[in-house]
Design an enzyme around this catalytic site. Sequence first.
Site, PDB file in Angstrom:
ATOM      1  N   GLU A   1      38.663  24.564  35.834  1.00  0.00           N
ATOM      2  CA  GLU A   1      39.640  24.023  34.891  1.00  0.00           C
ATOM      3  C   GLU A   1      39.868  22.556  35.226  1.00  0.00           C
ATOM      4  O   GLU A   1      40.758  22.214  35.991  1.00  0.00           O
ATOM      5  CB  GLU A   1      40.945  24.822  34.994  1.00  0.00           C
TER       6      GLU A   1
ATOM      7  N   ASP B   1      47.435  26.628  41.432  1.00  0.00           N
ATOM      8  CA  ASP B   1      47.054  27.636  42.423  1.00  0.00           C
ATOM      9  C   ASP B   1      45.801  27.237  43.186  1.00  0.00           C
ATOM     10  O   ASP B   1      45.443  27.882  44.168  1.00  0.00           O
ATOM     11  CB  ASP B   1      46.858  28.999  41.746  1.00  0.00           C
TER      12      ASP B   1
ATOM     13  N   LYS C   1      47.990  35.301  38.953  1.00  0.00           N
ATOM     14  CA  LYS C   1      48.823  34.489  38.065  1.00  0.00           C
ATOM     15  C   LYS C   1      50.268  34.980  38.041  1.00  0.00           C
ATOM     16  O   LYS C   1      51.200  34.178  37.901  1.00  0.00           O
ATOM     17  CB  LYS C   1      48.226  34.505  36.664  1.00  0.00           C
TER      18      LYS C   1
ATOM     19  N   ASP D   1      48.682  28.554  29.410  1.00  0.00           N
ATOM     20  CA  ASP D   1      47.513  28.349  30.253  1.00  0.00           C
ATOM     21  C   ASP D   1      47.148  26.878  30.181  1.00  0.00           C
ATOM     22  O   ASP D   1      47.461  26.208  29.199  1.00  0.00           O
ATOM     23  CB  ASP D   1      46.344  29.201  29.750  1.00  0.00           C
TER      24      ASP D   1
ATOM     25  N   ASP E   1      50.614  40.601  32.138  1.00  0.00           N
ATOM     26  CA  ASP E   1      51.428  40.167  31.002  1.00  0.00           C
ATOM     27  C   ASP E   1      51.832  41.351  30.129  1.00  0.00           C
ATOM     28  O   ASP E   1      52.984  41.480  29.747  1.00  0.00           O
ATOM     29  CB  ASP E   1      50.669  39.173  30.129  1.00  0.00           C
TER      30      ASP E   1
END
Length: 738
Positions: free
Chosen positions: A117, A146, A287, A311, A451
Site C-alpha cells: 500500500e 500497522d 485490522k 481503508d 467487520d
Amino acid sequence: MGREESVKAEAGLPLFDIKQAKGRVCHQLFSSTVFFGICLIWFYRLTNIPGAGQQGRMSWIGMFISELMFSFYWILTQPVRWNVSYYLPFKDRLLHSYEEKLPGVDIFVCTADPIMEPPAMVINTILSVMAYNYPPEKLTIYLSDDGGSNFTFYALLEASHFSKRWIPFCRKFSIEPRSPEAYFSQHFDAQNIVNPQEWLATKKQYEDMKERIQAVINKGSISEEIKNQHKGFLEWNHNVTKQNHHPIVKIVIDGRDKKSLDNDGIQLPTLVYLAREKKLNWPHNFKAGAMNALIRVSSEISNGDIILNLDCDMYANNTDAIREALCFFIDEQRGHQIAYVQHPQNFNNIIKNDIYANNPHAVNKVELAGLGGYGAALFCGTGCFHRRNSLCGSKYSNENKQVWNVKTRKGDKRTINELEQRSKVLASSIYEKGTQWGKEMGLVYGCPVEDIVTGLTIQCRGWKSVYYNPEREAFLGVAPATLDICLIQFKRWSEGMFQIFFSKYCPFIYGHKKIKLCAQMGYCIYLLWAPLSLPTLYYVIVPPLCLLQGIPLFPKVSSPWFIPFVYVFLSRNIYSIVEALRCGSTIKAWWNLQRMVMIRRTTSFFFAFVDTIIKKLGLSQTTFVLTAKVAAEDVSKRYEQQVMEFGSSSIMFTLIATLAMLNLISLAGAAVKTVMLVEYLKEMERLISQVGVCALVVMLNAPVFEALFLRKDKGRLPFSVLFKSVVFVSLACLIPVR
Ligand SMILES: *[C@@H]1O[C@H](CO)[C@@H](O)[C@H](O)[C@H]1NC(C)=O
C-alpha cells in the site's frame, strides 16, 4: 415567512426519508412460482431415483442433494429482495438548523504495509478527507500504520505541508474529487480551468511531493537532512521493525494550535500518526486490533462522537459525505437508534464490462439495500460512519438520547507531549490484557472478517444500521486487477464468513429474537458462500462425466417433468439479467459475472470450505493474506483491454482449467459418440439437458480456453497447466460413475 421563522419550521423536520422499492407483492408472487417449480423438481428427483444396482443411482442422489442445497441458498436470497429500501438524507435541512450543533468527527485511515500500500496512495486518501466540507476544528484524521514504517510517516509529514495549499485550493475552486491524484489525472480542457497559474502551481507542488516520497522509497532510507525536520523520526531507531516496535503516536498537525493554518489563514484539521505497539509472539489481531487502538487513542486526543473508518486506498469522492451521514444520526425522531451508516464498496478502476465482476451491481443495489431495509445493514469494514458509543459496546436504550459532544478541544490545556504520552499507553500491546476490548468493546477479535461480526453484535445490542448508497459514490477504492488477487480475496472472505456461521456468532443462534429472521437469512447469503462450492462443483463435474458414459440425469425433453427444470432455469436467469440491467449493469458484464461466480465458487469458496474444515479439526491456524493494491504495467494494460490475467500455474488455475477441459472433452466425446453409435443417438433425447449444461460451462469458460490455447502474452496459462488438466480429465474419465 421570515428567515427566523423558516429556520424554526425546519428544526422539527425529519433529516432523512426512507423509500421502499416498488413491486414487493409482484416479487413475492414470482418467488412463489419459482418455489413451486423447485418443489416439482424435488418431487421428480425423489420419485425417479434409479433402483439399487441400476446405472447412475449415486449420481442421481448427488444431483438431488446439490439441487436441495441450491434451493436452500436461493430461499435465503429472497427476503432481502422484498424489502429493498433507499435512504435519502436532507443535508440542506442539517445546514440550516444544526450547523452550530455539529458533533466532532474522527476519521480513521488504516494501512498495513508500505510496499503493498504505497504511501503516496495513502496520503491521497488522507488529503481527500482533510479537505472535507466540515468545520476543521471538529475534524481529526488518524492514520494507523500497522507497517510501522518511517516512509509512511514521512509521506504523512509531506501531506501535512501540502494540505496548506491543497485545502484552500479545493475550497476556492470547489474542486472535486479532493484526492489530488484522482483530480489531476482527470482530463482537463484548458478553458475550463479557472485560474491556470494557481492550478499549475498546485499541480507542480503535488508532483514534486510525490517525487520526493518516491525518491526516499527508492533510496530505501531517510536522509539526515529530512530527519532533522521533525523530531518524530527519532522514534525509528534500528530496533523498529514491522512486527516488533514500541507504540508511536505523533500529532502532526495540532488543530488547537493558533499557528496550524492553511495558506489562506484558516484553521487546519488535526492530523495524527499512530503505529500501535507490536511484539513478536504477541497477538495483534490484525485490522481489528488496529481499529481498537485507534478508538482508544482518538478518545484521548479528540473524542469525536462520530467515527468514519476507511481503508487506505479509499479516497473520499464527495466532500459533503460527512454531512449526509450526519443526517441519519442527528434526526430527532429516528436518529438515536442508528449505530452506523455503511456505504457500499465502490472502485475507481472498474473497466467496461467488469471482467472480474468487482462491482456486483445487484448485490450493492438490491441485496445490501434489502438488509438495510430490515435495519441490519452489514458493516463491511470500510466506508462506514459509526456512533462512537455503539462501537464501544454500549447497548441501545430508548431513554438515553445522545447529547452531542459539540465542544471543540480548544479548551483542552494539555500539551501535545502529554497527549502523546498518554496515547502511547493506550496503544501498547499489553493495554488490552484483561479488558473487554475485542469482546464486548470495539471490533470483535478472532475472526478474519471481524467487520461482519462486529456489525452483527452491534445490531444484537439493539441498534439499527443504515445502508446508504448515494447516486454519487462517496468513497472510491482500488479493485483488484488480476484474477489471482480476486480469488485470494474471495477465499479470505468466504473462509472468514463460513467460520462465523460455525461460531457462536451464527446469526440464527446469536441473532435469535434480537434481529429479524429475514435479516438472519440475509446475513447467511454471505456466510454460506463456502459450502455453496460443493453443489456447484458437483454440477460442473458429474453431468459431463455421466454424459460421456451415456447416463441420463435429467428428464426427457418430451416429458412434462422437463418443464419445471426449464422454468426454474429460465426464470432465475432472466430475473437476474433484468435485475442487473435495472441496477445499471450491461449484458456483457452480467455474463462476466456469471463466469466469475462459477470460478469463485469452484476455487475460492471450495478452498475456503476445505480450510475451514481443517481449522475446525484443529490442524491449522488463522492467517491473514494482504493483497497488493498496485499492479505491474503490462498487467494493468491487459486489465484495461478486458483480458483475463492468469500467468502462473497456481493450484486454483489448474482447477479452473481442469473443469473447463472436462466439459469440453465430454462435449466432444458426446458429439463423436452420437455420430458413431446408434444406441447413443437414441439416448440423445434424455441426454440433451446434460449437453446443454456442459455447453453452458464451456461457453462461460471461453477466456480460459483462450488462455490455454491461443494467447502468447505473459498473462496466458502456462503449458504445464494444460498438461496437468488433460491428465486429470483423463483420469476422471476412467472413474466409473454407475
Ligand atoms: C466522483 O465525483 C465526481 C465529482 O467530482 C462525480 O462526477 C463522479 O460521478 C463521482 N464518481 C462516482 C463513481 O460516483
